[in-house]
Structure formats: C-alpha cells, structure tokens
Scaffold this motif. Structure first.
Motif, PDB file in Angstrom:
ATOM      1  N   ALA A  16       0.843  -1.203   0.213  1.00  0.00           N
ATOM      2  CA  ALA A  16      -0.054   0.144   0.081  1.00  0.00           C
ATOM      3  C   ALA A  16       0.856   1.162  -0.037  1.00  0.00           C
ATOM      4  O   ALA A  16       0.423   2.235  -0.636  1.00  0.00           O
ATOM      5  CB  ALA A  16      -0.751  -0.041   1.437  1.00  0.00           C
ATOM      6  N   GLN A  17       2.043   1.241   0.598  1.00  0.00           N
ATOM      7  CA  GLN A  17       2.718   2.421   0.698  1.00  0.00           C
ATOM      8  C   GLN A  17       3.402   2.783  -0.761  1.00  0.00           C
ATOM      9  O   GLN A  17       3.440   4.082  -1.121  1.00  0.00           O
ATOM     10  CB  GLN A  17       4.032   2.072   1.755  1.00  0.00           C
ATOM     11  CG  GLN A  17       3.634   2.129   3.122  1.00  0.00           C
ATOM     12  CD  GLN A  17       4.718   1.658   4.131  1.00  0.00           C
ATOM     13  OE1 GLN A  17       5.563   0.836   3.597  1.00  0.00           O
ATOM     14  NE2 GLN A  17       4.593   2.090   5.243  1.00  0.00           N
ATOM     15  N   LYS A  18       3.712   1.817  -1.359  1.00  0.00           N
ATOM     16  CA  LYS A  18       4.063   2.046  -2.760  1.00  0.00           C
ATOM     17  C   LYS A  18       2.997   2.282  -3.874  1.00  0.00           C
ATOM     18  O   LYS A  18       3.399   2.974  -4.742  1.00  0.00           O
ATOM     19  CB  LYS A  18       4.880   0.579  -3.378  1.00  0.00           C
ATOM     20  CG  LYS A  18       6.025   0.239  -2.497  1.00  0.00           C
ATOM     21  CD  LYS A  18       6.411  -1.175  -2.973  1.00  0.00           C
ATOM     22  CE  LYS A  18       7.621  -1.774  -2.065  1.00  0.00           C
ATOM     23  NZ  LYS A  18       8.198  -2.949  -2.538  1.00  0.00           N
ATOM     24  N   THR A  19       1.870   1.553  -3.478  1.00  0.00           N
ATOM     25  CA  THR A  19       0.870   2.092  -4.529  1.00  0.00           C
ATOM     26  C   THR A  19      -0.089   3.177  -4.508  1.00  0.00           C
ATOM     27  O   THR A  19      -0.573   3.841  -5.569  1.00  0.00           O
ATOM     28  CB  THR A  19      -0.149   0.748  -4.654  1.00  0.00           C
ATOM     29  OG1 THR A  19      -0.850   0.594  -3.374  1.00  0.00           O
ATOM     30  CG2 THR A  19       0.447  -0.357  -5.208  1.00  0.00           C
ATOM     31  N   LEU A  20      -0.071   3.484  -3.066  1.00  0.00           N
ATOM     32  CA  LEU A  20      -0.998   4.858  -3.075  1.00  0.00           C
ATOM     33  C   LEU A  20      -0.393   5.990  -3.720  1.00  0.00           C
ATOM     34  O   LEU A  20      -1.216   6.563  -4.348  1.00  0.00           O
ATOM     35  CB  LEU A  20      -0.826   5.198  -1.536  1.00  0.00           C
ATOM     36  CG  LEU A  20      -1.761   4.685  -0.522  1.00  0.00           C
ATOM     37  CD1 LEU A  20      -1.741   4.743   0.981  1.00  0.00           C
ATOM     38  CD2 LEU A  20      -3.375   5.049  -0.866  1.00  0.00           C
ATOM     39  N   PRO A  21       0.803   6.458  -3.984  1.00  0.00           N
ATOM     40  CA  PRO A  21       1.254   7.621  -4.920  1.00  0.00           C
ATOM     41  C   PRO A  21       0.516   7.373  -6.162  1.00  0.00           C
ATOM     42  O   PRO A  21       0.311   8.404  -7.020  1.00  0.00           O
ATOM     43  CB  PRO A  21       2.821   7.584  -4.784  1.00  0.00           C
ATOM     44  CG  PRO A  21       3.135   6.960  -3.380  1.00  0.00           C
ATOM     45  CD  PRO A  21       2.184   5.956  -3.083  1.00  0.00           C
ATOM     46  N   GLN A  22       0.793   6.136  -6.833  1.00  0.00           N
ATOM     47  CA  GLN A  22       0.170   5.815  -8.096  1.00  0.00           C
ATOM     48  C   GLN A  22      -1.306   5.699  -8.310  1.00  0.00           C
ATOM     49  O   GLN A  22      -1.795   6.443  -9.308  1.00  0.00           O
ATOM     50  CB  GLN A  22       0.828   4.330  -8.533  1.00  0.00           C
ATOM     51  CG  GLN A  22       2.217   4.333  -8.492  1.00  0.00           C
ATOM     52  CD  GLN A  22       2.600   2.853  -8.793  1.00  0.00           C
ATOM     53  OE1 GLN A  22       2.272   1.919  -8.041  1.00  0.00           O
ATOM     54  NE2 GLN A  22       3.622   2.637  -9.957  1.00  0.00           N
ATOM     55  N   ILE A  23      -2.010   5.426  -7.210  1.00  0.00           N
ATOM     56  CA  ILE A  23      -3.388   5.336  -6.906  1.00  0.00           C
ATOM     57  C   ILE A  23      -3.891   7.088  -7.040  1.00  0.00           C
ATOM     58  O   ILE A  23      -4.774   7.235  -8.052  1.00  0.00           O
ATOM     59  CB  ILE A  23      -3.897   4.745  -5.985  1.00  0.00           C
ATOM     60  CG1 ILE A  23      -3.752   3.100  -6.103  1.00  0.00           C
ATOM     61  CG2 ILE A  23      -5.410   5.136  -5.835  1.00  0.00           C
ATOM     62  CD1 ILE A  23      -3.959   2.454  -4.781  1.00  0.00           C
ATOM     63  N   LYS A  24      -3.222   7.746  -6.318  1.00  0.00           N
ATOM     64  CA  LYS A  24      -3.557   9.221  -6.210  1.00  0.00           C
ATOM     65  C   LYS A  24      -3.284  10.009  -7.548  1.00  0.00           C
ATOM     66  O   LYS A  24      -3.996  10.793  -7.923  1.00  0.00           O
ATOM     67  CB  LYS A  24      -2.745   9.882  -4.996  1.00  0.00           C
ATOM     68  CG  LYS A  24      -3.277   9.226  -3.588  1.00  0.00           C
ATOM     69  CD  LYS A  24      -2.219   9.918  -2.486  1.00  0.00           C
ATOM     70  CE  LYS A  24      -2.304  11.295  -2.770  1.00  0.00           C
ATOM     71  NZ  LYS A  24      -1.374  11.778  -1.384  1.00  0.00           N
ATOM     72  N   GLU A  25      -2.392   9.686  -8.188  1.00  0.00           N
ATOM     73  CA  GLU A  25      -1.929  10.238  -9.607  1.00  0.00           C
ATOM     74  C   GLU A  25      -3.013   9.804 -10.533  1.00  0.00           C
ATOM     75  O   GLU A  25      -3.601  10.434 -11.318  1.00  0.00           O
ATOM     76  CB  GLU A  25      -0.749   9.623 -10.174  1.00  0.00           C
ATOM     77  CG  GLU A  25      -0.100  10.421 -11.566  1.00  0.00           C
ATOM     78  CD  GLU A  25       1.222  10.064 -11.695  1.00  0.00           C
ATOM     79  OE1 GLU A  25       1.713  10.215 -12.767  1.00  0.00           O
ATOM     80  OE2 GLU A  25       1.861   9.384 -11.048  1.00  0.00           O
ATOM     81  N   LEU A  26      -3.507   8.541 -10.485  1.00  0.00           N
ATOM     82  CA  LEU A  26      -4.475   8.221 -11.521  1.00  0.00           C
ATOM     83  C   LEU A  26      -5.789   8.773 -11.210  1.00  0.00           C
ATOM     84  O   LEU A  26      -6.416   9.340 -12.180  1.00  0.00           O
ATOM     85  CB  LEU A  26      -4.516   6.473 -11.604  1.00  0.00           C
ATOM     86  CG  LEU A  26      -3.571   5.801 -12.086  1.00  0.00           C
ATOM     87  CD1 LEU A  26      -3.928   4.093 -11.741  1.00  0.00           C
ATOM     88  CD2 LEU A  26      -3.643   5.842 -13.638  1.00  0.00           C
ATOM     89  N   LEU A  27      -6.061   8.977 -10.042  1.00  0.00           N
ATOM     90  CA  LEU A  27      -7.443   9.456  -9.431  1.00  0.00           C
ATOM     91  C   LEU A  27      -7.583  11.018 -10.031  1.00  0.00           C
ATOM     92  O   LEU A  27      -8.449  11.501 -10.130  1.00  0.00           O
ATOM     93  CB  LEU A  27      -7.695   9.120  -8.181  1.00  0.00           C
ATOM     94  CG  LEU A  27      -7.755   7.884  -7.538  1.00  0.00           C
ATOM     95  CD1 LEU A  27      -8.001   7.662  -6.194  1.00  0.00           C
ATOM     96  CD2 LEU A  27      -9.034   7.354  -8.182  1.00  0.00           C
ATOM     97  N   GLY A  28      -6.440  11.532  -9.857  1.00  0.00           N
ATOM     98  CA  GLY A  28      -6.248  13.056 -10.317  1.00  0.00           C
ATOM     99  C   GLY A  28      -7.339  13.992  -9.344  1.00  0.00           C
ATOM    100  O   GLY A  28      -7.716  14.908  -9.846  1.00  0.00           O
ATOM    101  N   GLY A  29      -7.151  13.684  -8.256  1.00  0.00           N
ATOM    102  CA  GLY A  29      -8.021  14.340  -7.274  1.00  0.00           C
ATOM    103  C   GLY A  29      -9.546  13.853  -6.901  1.00  0.00           C
ATOM    104  O   GLY A  29     -10.155  14.219  -6.001  1.00  0.00           O
ATOM    105  N   LYS A  30      -9.901  12.808  -7.855  1.00  0.00           N
ATOM    106  CA  LYS A  30     -11.017  12.133  -7.556  1.00  0.00           C
ATOM    107  C   LYS A  30     -11.050  11.509  -6.121  1.00  0.00           C
ATOM    108  O   LYS A  30     -10.152  11.054  -5.717  1.00  0.00           O
ATOM    109  CB  LYS A  30     -11.418  11.252  -8.441  1.00  0.00           C
ATOM    110  CG  LYS A  30     -11.836  11.685  -9.975  1.00  0.00           C
ATOM    111  CD  LYS A  30     -12.350  10.387 -10.953  1.00  0.00           C
ATOM    112  CE  LYS A  30     -12.827  10.940 -12.186  1.00  0.00           C
ATOM    113  NZ  LYS A  30     -13.157   9.884 -13.269  1.00  0.00           N
ATOM    114  N   PRO A  31     -12.396  11.344  -5.522  1.00  0.00           N
ATOM    115  CA  PRO A  31     -12.122  10.567  -4.258  1.00  0.00           C
ATOM    116  C   PRO A  31     -12.337   9.030  -4.737  1.00  0.00           C
ATOM    117  O   PRO A  31     -12.972   8.675  -5.786  1.00  0.00           O
ATOM    118  CB  PRO A  31     -13.578  10.947  -3.518  1.00  0.00           C
ATOM    119  CG  PRO A  31     -14.442  11.448  -4.802  1.00  0.00           C
ATOM    120  CD  PRO A  31     -13.447  12.203  -5.862  1.00  0.00           C
TER     121      PRO A  31
END
Length: 214
Positions: free
Chosen positions: A45-60
């Motif tokens: 999760a520590q590794k994926t969270l930055p990638q997930i946040k980038e993909l979401l682009g501010g979406k919840p």
C-alpha cells in the motif's frame, strides 16, 4: 512496484514477494466513482498509494473491495483510509467483524453472497468464498458491466506475472480454481456451482496471470 492498464479501465498494481516469486496484485477500476480491489499489505500500500492518487487526479475513492481477511487483501487498509477517509470497505460479515475488531475500519458495508451493488458506471455481484484456515466466508466480486471477475486466491499461480494475460475458456478456468482444495465435497460443489453461474470476459487474478476468456 509495477502498474499497467491491463483491461478496459482497469489498472493492475503488482509487488513480488521474494524469494518465493509470488506476485501480489491489486486493481483500481477507474470509473466516475473509482473502486479499489484489495489494498495489499502495508509495504504494498505504501508503494501503490502515490500511483493510485496520480491516476485518480483528485477524484475520491468510492469503494474498497475486500475478498477476505488476510494481509495482502486488507493489511494496508488503514493507510488507504488515511488518504481516502470517505472510501467504504465492502466485504463479508465475518471480514467486517475482523476489520472493526482490529480497528482498521468503521464505515464498513457488509454484503451477503448473491447481492449486487452499483454506482454510476459499475455493478458488482458477489458470490460466497470460503477462505483461509477457518474457512470463514469471504466474498468474490464480479463486475457485470465489463464482465470482470476478481478471483482473489482462486486460479492461483506463482511467478512474476505483472501485466501478463493468457487465454482460456471459462470451464477450463473453473477447473484450475483450486476448489478441490476445500475440505469437504459440499464446499467444493457449492463454489463450483456458484462459479458456473458467472460468464466473465476477463479474470483479474490475485496471484498469477490474468485470463482473457475466449
């Protein structure tokens, strides 16, 4: 940590457990109301969270789907909820009790096998999944608009399999599900019968290559 757009609007994240070469996959369904399938363990999760946040682009993040209570399925849940506190974990009743009891989550949505739940651009159906040493009831999730089956620990294979997609037909995929490892014929037959009610076009595996149904 590897990431790829593996099918339609589905993204796969993979970490490999050394030295046994076990690929552990998470998925993000990037719809108008994004859905995370499994959190991974804390290091993942520590590794994926930055990638997930980038993909979401501010979406919840709308939902976090958890098939059963095990570290690679939900170990990183508290970290994900720190970043997305409004996200709703969706799981079976027994998994929900564990998440609540260990203080990992409070706002949990419990689903029973055979239920469906939907958003603006997705619909999930659930089936029962006996899992782990006590054979507690978990859930498997089938997204019916895209016909993606999230197989969790079924169709299990070792190796470094990030981004890999093989072809098979659904009856053959069911034969490799691992149902024969369940402790009683009744449990085996119930899982096989439930799987036979599904008609996926794509299997998003928890461990091993994904499968395109042909």
């Amino acid at each position: 940590m590897n990431m790829t757009n593996i099918y339609s609007d589905l993204y796969q994240f993979t970490d490999v457990m050394e030295p046994i070469k076990l690929s552990m996959h998470q998925y993000l369904l990037l719809t108008d109301e994004p859905v995370l399938i499994q959190t991974g363990a804390v290091p993942q999760a520590q590794k994926t969270l930055p990638q997930i946040k980038e993909l979401l682009g501010g979406k919840p993040l709308k939902y976090i789907l958890i098939s059963h209570f095990e570290s690679d399925e939900c170990g990183g849940l508290s970290l994900v909820l720190q970043e997305f506190p409004e996200a709703i974990p969706v799981c079976s009743e027994v998994t929900g009790r564990q998440l609540w009891g260990f203080g990992l989550a409070r706002n949990i949505q419990i689903k029973q096998p055979g239920e469906t739940f939907s958003g603006n651009d997705f619909e999930f159906k659930t089936i029962s999944y006996p899992s782990e040493m006590h054979m507690w009831e978990g859930l498997l999730f089938m997204e019916t608009k895209r016909n993606i089956f999230f197989s969790s620990d079924l169709m299990f294979q070792m190796g470094e399999t990030h981004g890999q997609v093989i072809e098979s037909n659904w009856p053959d995929a069911i034969k490799t599900s691992g149902a024969a490892q369940l402790p009683t014929p009744e449990m085996q037959n119930k899982l096989l019968t439930d799987l036979e009610t599904l008609s996926p076009a794509f299997i998003a595996s928890g461990h091993g290559p994904c499968i395109k149904i042909v």
